[in-house]
Every structure is written in structure tokens, then in C-alpha cells.
Design a protein around this motif. Sequence first.
Motif, PDB file in Angstrom:
ATOM      1  N   THR A 149       0.661  -7.954 -16.390  1.00  0.00           N
ATOM      2  CA  THR A 149      -0.464  -7.568 -17.243  1.00  0.00           C
ATOM      3  C   THR A 149      -0.369  -6.133 -17.752  1.00  0.00           C
ATOM      4  N   GLY A 150       0.433  -5.296 -17.070  1.00  0.00           N
ATOM      5  CA  GLY A 150       0.530  -3.896 -17.457  1.00  0.00           C
ATOM      6  C   GLY A 150      -0.633  -3.042 -16.984  1.00  0.00           C
ATOM      7  N   VAL A 151      -1.570  -3.632 -16.251  1.00  0.00           N
ATOM      8  CA  VAL A 151      -2.722  -2.885 -15.744  1.00  0.00           C
ATOM      9  C   VAL A 151      -2.243  -1.816 -14.767  1.00  0.00           C
ATOM     10  N   ARG A 152      -2.739  -0.605 -14.951  1.00  0.00           N
ATOM     11  CA  ARG A 152      -2.365   0.531 -14.111  1.00  0.00           C
ATOM     12  C   ARG A 152      -2.945   0.339 -12.713  1.00  0.00           C
ATOM     13  N   ILE A 153      -2.085   0.522 -11.704  1.00  0.00           N
ATOM     14  CA  ILE A 153      -2.503   0.404 -10.316  1.00  0.00           C
ATOM     15  C   ILE A 153      -2.590   1.787  -9.676  1.00  0.00           C
ATOM     16  N   ALA A 154      -1.596   2.636  -9.956  1.00  0.00           N
ATOM     17  CA  ALA A 154      -1.589   3.981  -9.372  1.00  0.00           C
ATOM     18  C   ALA A 154      -0.706   4.872 -10.233  1.00  0.00           C
ATOM     19  N   PRO A 155      -0.998   6.164 -10.279  1.00  0.00           N
ATOM     20  CA  PRO A 155      -2.138   6.818  -9.652  1.00  0.00           C
ATOM     21  C   PRO A 155      -3.424   6.540 -10.420  1.00  0.00           C
ATOM     22  N   GLU A 156      -4.522   6.745  -9.722  1.00  0.00           N
ATOM     23  CA  GLU A 156      -5.807   6.557 -10.383  1.00  0.00           C
ATOM     24  C   GLU A 156      -5.956   7.573 -11.499  1.00  0.00           C
ATOM     25  N   GLU A 157      -6.610   7.165 -12.567  1.00  0.00           N
ATOM     26  CA  GLU A 157      -6.820   8.075 -13.701  1.00  0.00           C
ATOM     27  C   GLU A 157      -8.010   8.971 -13.450  1.00  0.00           C
ATOM     28  N   GLU A 164       2.482  13.684 -10.380  1.00  0.00           N
ATOM     29  CA  GLU A 164       2.036  12.400 -10.930  1.00  0.00           C
ATOM     30  C   GLU A 164       3.134  11.774 -11.787  1.00  0.00           C
ATOM     31  N   ALA A 165       4.370  11.851 -11.271  1.00  0.00           N
ATOM     32  CA  ALA A 165       5.529  11.338 -11.998  1.00  0.00           C
ATOM     33  C   ALA A 165       5.753   9.845 -11.766  1.00  0.00           C
ATOM     34  N   ILE A 166       5.033   9.255 -10.809  1.00  0.00           N
ATOM     35  CA  ILE A 166       5.216   7.842 -10.480  1.00  0.00           C
ATOM     36  C   ILE A 166       4.085   7.040 -11.095  1.00  0.00           C
ATOM     37  N   LEU A 167       4.445   5.977 -11.778  1.00  0.00           N
ATOM     38  CA  LEU A 167       3.466   5.073 -12.370  1.00  0.00           C
ATOM     39  C   LEU A 167       3.711   3.672 -11.831  1.00  0.00           C
ATOM     40  N   VAL A 168       2.653   3.075 -11.293  1.00  0.00           N
ATOM     41  CA  VAL A 168       2.720   1.711 -10.778  1.00  0.00           C
ATOM     42  C   VAL A 168       1.783   0.858 -11.615  1.00  0.00           C
ATOM     43  N   THR A 169       2.320  -0.209 -12.201  1.00  0.00           N
ATOM     44  CA  THR A 169       1.526  -1.119 -13.019  1.00  0.00           C
ATOM     45  C   THR A 169       1.785  -2.556 -12.573  1.00  0.00           C
ATOM     46  N   HIS A 170       0.855  -3.431 -12.928  1.00  0.00           N
ATOM     47  CA  HIS A 170       1.061  -4.852 -12.662  1.00  0.00           C
ATOM     48  C   HIS A 170       2.174  -5.333 -13.581  1.00  0.00           C
ATOM     49  N   ARG A 171       3.172  -6.014 -13.033  1.00  0.00           N
ATOM     50  CA  ARG A 171       4.339  -6.436 -13.823  1.00  0.00           C
ATOM     51  C   ARG A 171       3.967  -7.294 -15.029  1.00  0.00           C
ATOM     52  N   PRO A 199       0.806  -1.229   0.000  1.00  0.00           N
ATOM     53  CA  PRO A 199       0.000   0.000   0.000  1.00  0.00           C
ATOM     54  C   PRO A 199       0.833   1.270   0.000  1.00  0.00           C
ATOM     55  N   GLU A 200       2.031   1.252   0.594  1.00  0.00           N
ATOM     56  CA  GLU A 200       2.837   2.468   0.621  1.00  0.00           C
ATOM     57  C   GLU A 200       3.338   2.866  -0.764  1.00  0.00           C
ATOM     58  N   VAL A 201       3.472   1.903  -1.674  1.00  0.00           N
ATOM     59  CA  VAL A 201       3.876   2.221  -3.045  1.00  0.00           C
ATOM     60  C   VAL A 201       2.737   2.960  -3.753  1.00  0.00           C
ATOM     61  N   VAL A 202       1.513   2.499  -3.542  1.00  0.00           N
ATOM     62  CA  VAL A 202       0.339   3.191  -4.087  1.00  0.00           C
ATOM     63  C   VAL A 202       0.239   4.584  -3.487  1.00  0.00           C
ATOM     64  N   ASP A 203       0.430   4.688  -2.163  1.00  0.00           N
ATOM     65  CA  ASP A 203       0.361   5.993  -1.497  1.00  0.00           C
ATOM     66  C   ASP A 203       1.408   6.957  -2.058  1.00  0.00           C
ATOM     67  N   ALA A 204       2.599   6.452  -2.341  1.00  0.00           N
ATOM     68  CA  ALA A 204       3.649   7.312  -2.903  1.00  0.00           C
ATOM     69  C   ALA A 204       3.234   7.841  -4.270  1.00  0.00           C
ATOM     70  N   ALA A 205       2.700   6.965  -5.118  1.00  0.00           N
ATOM     71  CA  ALA A 205       2.265   7.393  -6.450  1.00  0.00           C
ATOM     72  C   ALA A 205       1.115   8.392  -6.355  1.00  0.00           C
ATOM     73  N   GLU A 206       0.192   8.140  -5.448  1.00  0.00           N
ATOM     74  CA  GLU A 206      -0.955   9.037  -5.289  1.00  0.00           C
ATOM     75  C   GLU A 206      -0.547  10.376  -4.662  1.00  0.00           C
ATOM     76  N   SER A 207       0.546  10.391  -3.897  1.00  0.00           N
ATOM     77  CA  SER A 207       0.989  11.606  -3.209  1.00  0.00           C
ATOM     78  C   SER A 207       1.881  12.499  -4.063  1.00  0.00           C
ATOM     79  N   CYS A 208       2.393  11.969  -5.158  1.00  0.00           N
ATOM     80  CA  CYS A 208       3.303  12.746  -5.994  1.00  0.00           C
ATOM     81  C   CYS A 208       2.576  13.943  -6.600  1.00  0.00           C
ATOM     82  N   PRO A 209       3.031  15.166  -6.320  1.00  0.00           N
ATOM     83  CA  PRO A 209       2.331  16.343  -6.840  1.00  0.00           C
ATOM     84  C   PRO A 209       2.392  16.464  -8.364  1.00  0.00           C
TER      85      PRO A 209
END
Length: 94
Positions: free
Chosen positions: A86-94, A77-84, A65-75
Motif C-alpha cells: 500500500t505504501g503507507v508509512r509505518i516508521a518513523p512517525e511524522e 531519520e534516514a530510515i523509511l519503513v512502508t507497507h510493501r 517491532p525492531e525494524v520500527v525501533d530502528a527507524a525511530e532511533s535513527c538520529p
Amino acid sequence: MTGRDQDPTRRAPGGVPGQGEEAWRVQVDEKACMATGICAGVAPGRFQVRDGASHPTSPTTEPAPEVVDAAESCPMEAILVTHRDTGVRIAPEE
């Protein structure tokens, strides 16, 4: 020492998942990053700021969860988290 301590598959937090284990890919757009360090504060051990930008400590990580929080907290939105896998975007939310 407990059996849990002896488990050779057990990783430290932020460890790199093996093949067949669920994993996320973490990318930072260095051009967008302002190096505020928020990500490193929200997810210690997962990001480090150097050379004027944040960098993930590993390009893949176990889900946390802290990885998602980091992506969501980036002012920026420079952090992108995807499923290794499938490539499905996890964070930040679109």
C-alpha cells in the motif's frame, strides 16, 4: 523434530515474505545516513553498515517491532519503513 520445524513456509527472522504475505519495504537514504550503527544494534540482522552508510539486509521484510525501533532511533531519520503493497508509512512517525 516438531511439526513446526518441518514447516516449509517458516522463515528465519528477517526473512523475505512471499507474495500475499504482509510485508514492509525498508529504505535508507544514504545521503542522510551518518553510519552510526544504531539501526544495526537495535535490529541485528536487519541492517548492516558498509561503505559509510547503513543498508537494509533486504529491501522487504516481515513486520517486526525492531525494524520500527530502528527507524525511530535513527538520529537523521534516514530510515523509511512502508507497507510493501500500500505504501503507507509505518516508521518513523511524522
